[in-house]
Design a protein around this motif. Structure first.
Motif, PDB file in Angstrom:
ATOM      1  N   ILE A 150       0.815  -1.206   0.000  1.00 38.13           N
ATOM      2  CA  ILE A 150       0.000   0.000   0.000  1.00 38.13           C
ATOM      3  C   ILE A 150       0.856   1.265   0.000  1.00 38.13           C
ATOM      4  N   MET A 151       1.852   1.319   0.883  1.00 34.58           N
ATOM      5  CA  MET A 151       2.684   2.520   0.964  1.00 34.58           C
ATOM      6  C   MET A 151       3.430   2.778  -0.341  1.00 34.58           C
ATOM      7  N   ASN A 152       3.985   1.736  -0.935  1.00 37.44           N
ATOM      8  CA  ASN A 152       4.711   1.917  -2.193  1.00 37.44           C
ATOM      9  C   ASN A 152       3.771   2.268  -3.341  1.00 37.44           C
ATOM     10  N   ALA A 153       2.571   1.661  -3.341  1.00 40.62           N
ATOM     11  CA  ALA A 153       1.608   1.979  -4.402  1.00 40.62           C
ATOM     12  C   ALA A 153       1.157   3.432  -4.299  1.00 40.62           C
ATOM     13  N   MET A 154       0.913   3.910  -3.081  1.00 38.29           N
ATOM     14  CA  MET A 154       0.513   5.307  -2.901  1.00 38.29           C
ATOM     15  C   MET A 154       1.636   6.255  -3.308  1.00 38.29           C
ATOM     16  N   PHE A 157       1.927   6.283  -7.133  1.00 33.08           N
ATOM     17  CA  PHE A 157       0.814   7.032  -7.710  1.00 33.08           C
ATOM     18  C   PHE A 157       1.047   8.532  -7.568  1.00 33.08           C
ATOM     19  N   TYR A 158       1.552   8.954  -6.421  1.00 31.01           N
ATOM     20  CA  TYR A 158       1.824  10.382  -6.188  1.00 31.01           C
ATOM     21  C   TYR A 158       2.858  10.895  -7.185  1.00 31.01           C
ATOM     22  N   ASP A 159       3.910  10.121  -7.414  1.00 30.75           N
ATOM     23  CA  ASP A 159       4.933  10.524  -8.379  1.00 30.75           C
ATOM     24  C   ASP A 159       4.365  10.618  -9.791  1.00 30.75           C
ATOM     25  N   ARG A 160       3.608   9.597 -10.189  1.00 29.61           N
ATOM     26  CA  ARG A 160       3.052   9.589 -11.541  1.00 29.61           C
ATOM     27  C   ARG A 160       2.085  10.752 -11.745  1.00 29.61           C
ATOM     28  N   PHE A 161       1.295  11.039 -10.726  1.00 27.06           N
ATOM     29  CA  PHE A 161       0.358  12.155 -10.860  1.00 27.06           C
ATOM     30  C   PHE A 161       1.095  13.473 -11.017  1.00 27.06           C
ATOM     31  N   ASN A 162       2.164  13.673 -10.268  1.00 24.19           N
ATOM     32  CA  ASN A 162       2.914  14.928 -10.387  1.00 24.19           C
ATOM     33  C   ASN A 162       3.531  15.077 -11.774  1.00 24.19           C
ATOM     34  N   GLN A 163       3.952  13.964 -12.365  1.00 23.84           N
ATOM     35  CA  GLN A 163       4.440  14.037 -13.743  1.00 23.84           C
ATOM     36  C   GLN A 163       3.300  14.438 -14.688  1.00 23.84           C
ATOM     37  N   PHE A 164       2.131  13.844 -14.460  1.00 20.39           N
ATOM     38  CA  PHE A 164       0.951  14.186 -15.254  1.00 20.39           C
ATOM     39  C   PHE A 164       0.573  15.649 -15.059  1.00 20.39           C
ATOM     40  N   LYS A 165       0.667  16.119 -13.838  1.00 19.53           N
ATOM     41  CA  LYS A 165       0.314  17.497 -13.509  1.00 19.53           C
ATOM     42  C   LYS A 165       1.228  18.484 -14.229  1.00 19.53           C
ATOM     43  N   SER A 166       2.496  18.115 -14.351  1.00 19.11           N
ATOM     44  CA  SER A 166       3.443  18.993 -15.032  1.00 19.11           C
ATOM     45  C   SER A 166       3.133  19.126 -16.516  1.00 19.11           C
ATOM     46  N   TRP A 407     -13.134  -2.596  -7.241  1.00 16.56           N
ATOM     47  CA  TRP A 407     -11.678  -2.717  -7.129  1.00 16.56           C
ATOM     48  C   TRP A 407     -11.134  -3.565  -8.273  1.00 16.56           C
ATOM     49  N   THR A 408     -11.806  -4.712  -8.489  1.00 20.75           N
ATOM     50  CA  THR A 408     -11.330  -5.623  -9.522  1.00 20.75           C
ATOM     51  C   THR A 408     -11.272  -4.931 -10.878  1.00 20.75           C
ATOM     52  N   ASP A 409     -12.303  -4.127 -11.176  1.00 19.55           N
ATOM     53  CA  ASP A 409     -12.322  -3.410 -12.451  1.00 19.55           C
ATOM     54  C   ASP A 409     -11.289  -2.290 -12.484  1.00 19.55           C
ATOM     55  N   MET A 410     -11.189  -1.550 -11.370  1.00 23.47           N
ATOM     56  CA  MET A 410     -10.288  -0.388 -11.341  1.00 23.47           C
ATOM     57  C   MET A 410      -8.820  -0.808 -11.381  1.00 23.47           C
ATOM     58  N   LYS A 411      -8.498  -1.978 -10.840  1.00 25.37           N
ATOM     59  CA  LYS A 411      -7.091  -2.364 -10.815  1.00 25.37           C
ATOM     60  C   LYS A 411      -6.634  -2.946 -12.147  1.00 25.37           C
ATOM     61  N   ASP A 412      -7.549  -3.029 -13.119  1.00 23.30           N
ATOM     62  CA  ASP A 412      -7.171  -3.387 -14.478  1.00 23.30           C
ATOM     63  C   ASP A 412      -6.898  -2.090 -15.236  1.00 23.30           C
ATOM     64  N   ALA A 435      -0.273   3.180 -12.566  1.00 23.48           N
ATOM     65  CA  ALA A 435      -0.113   3.585 -11.168  1.00 23.48           C
ATOM     66  C   ALA A 435      -1.440   3.500 -10.428  1.00 23.48           C
ATOM     67  N   VAL A 436      -2.520   3.917 -11.081  1.00 31.60           N
ATOM     68  CA  VAL A 436      -3.846   3.791 -10.466  1.00 31.60           C
ATOM     69  C   VAL A 436      -4.176   2.317 -10.254  1.00 31.60           C
ATOM     70  N   SER A 437      -3.871   1.500 -11.266  1.00 31.80           N
ATOM     71  CA  SER A 437      -4.122   0.063 -11.167  1.00 31.80           C
ATOM     72  C   SER A 437      -3.374  -0.541  -9.990  1.00 31.80           C
ATOM     73  N   GLU A 438      -2.093  -0.186  -9.836  1.00 31.92           N
ATOM     74  CA  GLU A 438      -1.295  -0.738  -8.737  1.00 31.92           C
ATOM     75  C   GLU A 438      -1.800  -0.257  -7.389  1.00 31.92           C
ATOM     76  N   LEU A 439      -2.300   0.983  -7.343  1.00 36.18           N
ATOM     77  CA  LEU A 439      -2.836   1.492  -6.087  1.00 36.18           C
ATOM     78  C   LEU A 439      -4.057   0.690  -5.665  1.00 36.18           C
ATOM     79  N   PHE A 440      -4.962   0.437  -6.592  1.00 37.43           N
ATOM     80  CA  PHE A 440      -6.136  -0.352  -6.241  1.00 37.43           C
ATOM     81  C   PHE A 440      -5.778  -1.797  -5.940  1.00 37.43           C
ATOM     82  N   SER A 441      -4.753  -2.320  -6.598  1.00 37.51           N
ATOM     83  CA  SER A 441      -4.297  -3.676  -6.281  1.00 37.51           C
ATOM     84  C   SER A 441      -3.743  -3.724  -4.866  1.00 37.51           C
ATOM     85  N   GLY A 442      -2.999  -2.684  -4.481  1.00 33.21           N
ATOM     86  CA  GLY A 442      -2.459  -2.616  -3.122  1.00 33.21           C
ATOM     87  C   GLY A 442      -3.557  -2.520  -2.092  1.00 33.21           C
TER      88      GLY A 442
END
Length: 679
Positions: A150-154, A157-166, A407-412, A435-442
């Motif tokens: 969970i901690m690594n997935a979060m 996701f935070y890193d990927r979002f910041n790249q997207f935000k840029s 969850w099952t759908d979102m983690k795909d 990253a979203v998929s891994e977060l929901f998997s976590g």
């Protein structure tokens, strides 16, 4: 007169040389008596063993235990680690994960730190409250490995979002609300699917369940035992036949016959247990005949086919009872348990004990309830049982089913990116989608109800906020939510008078050596003494032991006990001869070294064979596999299920309580710092 001086100097030199071999004893000291704050009325007598799950948060785990001992309430180690990591991240760039070359997360921003630095950072906050462990759900998982996921997935996701935000600032502003809407939509989409699954369970027409898998796994385990008993019995029969049947060998024959009877009886019981559940496909009749030889490289899977009456009872009795038990829909109804008690049985106990599917087995009074024993042989906790049967709860409770199916759908990743396109008419990049998929998997590793649904959404919708709000808002919403209640039930206040004190090793010892005493030990030749280095190191070790002993003695006997936090070079855990302070080994954590820094707590002391030993409370969960010397030329093979390892035990270990007794001289040779809290 000259001769007398000569003999005197020889005596001094010999005295100095003798000090090289001097033992650091505890005879006559205050640590001769056995004492531990883990027992009796000690401040940590009721503490729960922590498991940092491979995360580099040992410093926060050690500090949380020290705070628990002082404040009387278990404190969240994850909150401490996050706050320290946020403070450090503010000056070291925006990325919160460090990655391997293949892109996998190596560590997150909260890993690696120092106890007193963390305390000072938390105390300096406004407000400077702590969260109790009970209010941080991921620290109460039945499966500790979920924390790291969970901690690594979060963090990822935070890193990927910041790249997207840029790259897409306007779209990033709409991202949080879009995620929330997609998740809500997915729950609506799967409603009919879940209602159909619940109806199947109620009608008895459902196929498969987590309970079926658990029964099958137990069946195969018993089959392995059964085969082992058969082999042992065959060997014992051969041995018994070879022993002469006369009075001279009567005792030996009696002993072997007793072992044979034991193997045959246990084999019979294992066979009955198997047949009560189902049949093993590789040896369905279980008639005792040996299997055909296994060809080199062949893999045999012993699959257990569950008996049709058992499957029928799972569908017609067990699953509907689960639905009734957790009918409120969040999996957290007070008193809702799978097992229940003998007077108020839950659905699992009723199924195991009252359906009549399992015959009474002689000499196995705990069967079939033992199907839900943990690896140590004791009954699973309710959290462990619910973790094993999580899918059954999700399956028959519509609201939980909707969350699980969503969850099952979102983690795909593909499904999520398609949903995002339908919502925004925009194609998300694969990295953010993954990253979203891994977060929901976590998040999917959590037990039913252990992390509120609102917190899951909050972890996504707060991603565009500061790092601390994003992480802490997800892992501890109850503690961090605004509340007019004073004092807040989920918060613990740090006393204004509390401080953290530290002593660095071996620097502190070197700075406080009695130079006159050292010169006396070195003798007339001083630093030219051929044993100067050995004599100096011995003196350093003795002084280190004295300072540490004074600190431990003073803190452990203060009130109900104040643990001392220690930093170590971890090589000593597998090698008692390790010496990272006074020896010739490379510095801790340098290239080529397999060991690095670690923090834990001193919670007890005792004297054995004239030497002081300290009880070190670790945060690596239960078991003793981390404290063994591997066989020559091999790495230790740890078997977590059996809490044992291939290798030679080095220290006395308490597997159930996660602590180990280590000699004082080993501690002094490898500790890099000592800290304690004071008020």
């Amino acid at each position: 007169m000259r001769r007398s001086k000569k003999y005197l100097m020889i005596f001094v030199l010999l005295l100095g040389q003798h000090q090289v071999q001097a033992a650091i004893t505890c005879t006559g000291s205050s640590v001769t008596a056995d004492y531990s704050i883990r027992s009796g009325s000690g401040s940590l007598h009721s503490m729960r063993v922590q498991d940092q799950d491979g995360l580099g948060t040992c410093y926060a785990n050690a500090l949380s235990l020290a705070l628990e001992a002082n404040l009387g309430t278990p404190v969240s180690a994850q909150q401490l680690a996050v706050l320290y990591g946020v403070n450090r991240n503010s000056t070291s760039g925006n990325a919160v994960t460090e990655r391997y070359a293949d892109g996998m997360v190596k560590k997150n921003f909260a890993e690696g730190g120092f106890t007193c630095d963390t305390f000072n950072i938390v105390k300096a906050r406004t407000p400077n409250y702590l969260c109790s462990r009970a209010n941080v759900p991921i620290e109460n998982l039945a499966r500790p490995s979920g924390q790291r996921e969970i901690m690594n997935a979060m963090a990822q996701f935070y890193d990927r979002f910041n790249q997207f935000k840029s790259s897409s600032p306007d779209e990033a502003r709409a991202f949080s609300s879009t995620i929330r809407n997609i998740y809500s939509t997915q729950q609506t989409v799967v409603t009919q699917r879940c209602l159909a699954m619940a109806a199947e369970a109620g009608s008895g027409s459902a196929v498969g369940s987590a309970l079926q898998e658990q029964l099958g796994s137990y069946c195969v385990d018993q089959y392995d035992k059964y085969k082992s008993y058969l082999e042992a019995a065959e060997q014992l029969r051969t041995r018994l036949a070879a022993i002469p049947n006369n009075s001279a060998h009567a005792a030996e024959r009696t002993e072997v016959a007793a072992y044979l009877a034991h193997a045959e009886e246990n084999g019979r019981i294992a066979k009955q247990k198997i047949q009560s559940i189902g049949s093993v496909l590789d040896d369905a009749d279980l008639d005792g005949r040996p299997d055909s030889p296994i060809a080199p490289g062949e893999i045999v899977f012993n699959t257990c086919a569950i008996r049709p009456p058992v499957l029928s009872q799972i569908n017609s009795q067990y699953l509907p009872a689960v639905a009734r038990t957790f009918a409120n829909g969040d999996g957290q109804r007070p008193g809702a348990t799978m097992m229940g008690s003998s007077t108020s049985p839950g659905p699992l106990r009723s199924f195991l004990s009252t359906t009549g599917l399992f015959p009474s087995i002689t000499n196995a009074p705990t069967f079939p309830n033992e199907i839900f024993n943990n690896p140590s042989g004791s009954p699973m906790s309710e959290a462990e049982i619910q973790a094993q049967l999580r899918q059954d709860i999700y399956r028959v409770v519509p609201s939980l089913c909707r969350r699980n199916q969503a969850w099952t759908d979102m983690k795909d990743s593909t499904t999520f990116r398609q949903a995002y396109y339908r919502a925004r008419r925009m194609c998300l990049g694969s990295e953010l989608g993954d990253a979203v998929s891994e977060l929901f998997s976590g998040l999917g590793v959590l037990t039913a109800g252990s992390l509120p649904t609102d917190a899951i959404i909050q972890s996504l919708t707060q991603v565009d906020r500061p790092l601390s709000e994003y992480f802490l808002g997800a892992i501890s919403p109850d503690c961090l939510a605004d509340s007019s209640v004073t004092p807040h039930p989920g918060r613990i206040q740090i006393p204004s008078t509390m401080s953290c004190n530290k002593m660095d090793f071996p620097a502190y010892i070197n700075d406080h050596l009695d130079r006159a005493e050292l010169l006396r030990r070195l003798g007339r030749r001083g630093t030219r003494n051929p044993n100067a280095l050995a004599i100096t190191r011995q003196y350093q070790r003795e002084e280190g032991a004295r300072h540490l002993r004074n600190m431990v003695d003073g803190q452990l006997h203060q009130g109900n006990g104040n643990p001392v936090m220690l930093d170590f070079c971890t090589a000593f855990l597998r090698d008692s001869s390790a010496d990272s302070n006074f020896g010739d080994q490379a510095a801790c954590g340098t290239a080529g070294q397999t060991h690095a820094f670690h923090a834990l707590n001193v919670v007890g002391h005792r004297c054995r064979n004239g030497k002081t030993e300290y009880q070190l409370q670790n945060s690596w969960g239960q078991g003793c596999g981390s404290y063994v010397r591997p066989p020559a030329g091999t790495a230790a093979t740890v078997d977590p299920d059996l809490n044992r390892a291939t290798g030679t035990p080095i220290y006395e270990c308490d597997a159930a309580n996660g602590n180990v007794w280590v000699p004082e001289d080993v501690v002094v040779r490898n500790m890099r710092g000592a800290q304690y809290l004071s008020r």
